[in-house]
Design a protein around this motif. Sequence first.
Motif, PDB file in Angstrom:
ATOM      1  N   LYS A  71      11.729 -59.644  18.861  1.00  0.00           N
ATOM      2  CA  LYS A  71      10.293 -59.899  18.954  1.00  0.00           C
ATOM      3  C   LYS A  71       9.923 -60.092  20.415  1.00  0.00           C
ATOM      4  CE  LYS A  71       9.856 -61.836  14.378  1.00  0.00           C
ATOM      5  NZ  LYS A  71       9.266 -62.861  13.541  1.00  0.00           N
ATOM      6  N   GLY A 121      12.395 -57.383  12.471  1.00  0.00           N
ATOM      7  CA  GLY A 121      12.096 -58.724  12.952  1.00  0.00           C
ATOM      8  C   GLY A 121      13.188 -59.387  13.762  1.00  0.00           C
ATOM      9  N   ASN A 134       4.912 -57.713  19.521  1.00  0.00           N
ATOM     10  CA  ASN A 134       5.674 -56.594  18.964  1.00  0.00           C
ATOM     11  C   ASN A 134       6.893 -57.117  18.216  1.00  0.00           C
ATOM     12  OD1 ASN A 134       4.179 -54.329  20.215  1.00  0.00           O
ATOM     13  ND2 ASN A 134       4.863 -55.307  22.096  1.00  0.00           N
ATOM     14  N   GLU A 135       7.268 -56.381  17.177  1.00  0.00           N
ATOM     15  CA  GLU A 135       8.428 -56.734  16.366  1.00  0.00           C
ATOM     16  C   GLU A 135       9.216 -55.460  16.081  1.00  0.00           C
ATOM     17  OE1 GLU A 135       8.849 -58.304  11.880  1.00  0.00           O
ATOM     18  OE2 GLU A 135       7.663 -59.600  13.207  1.00  0.00           O
ATOM     19  N   GLY A 192      10.691 -61.729  25.431  1.00  0.00           N
ATOM     20  CA  GLY A 192      11.053 -61.742  24.022  1.00  0.00           C
ATOM     21  C   GLY A 192      12.410 -62.330  23.761  1.00  0.00           C
TER      22      GLY A 192
END
Length: 94
Positions: free
Chosen positions: A13, A10, A5-6, A28
């Motif tokens: 993440k 960005g 997932n972002e 993340g």
Amino acid sequence: MLNVNEYFAGKVKSIGFENGSIGRSSVGVMAAGEYNFGTAQPEEMTVITGSLKVLLPGATEWTVFSAGESFHVPGKSEFNVQVCESTAYLCRYL
């Protein structure tokens, strides 16, 4: 098995995964910045490296969580995070 997932163009993440003994989790990195996250279910966030300045639901003051520290966020809520340097985290969905 792994979900990448972002978020926030960005700057955040994560990789989501399922673990039989822990359940659903994600690990993340957040780049420096300010973020607002919404939760569908309760979450336990643990800082792995770096630190997070967090405003939890219903709180009036920010709290700093450093590496090794955790905090809980209720389901169906929002919380705010300020990040000064790239910070790694583990999120467990409870």
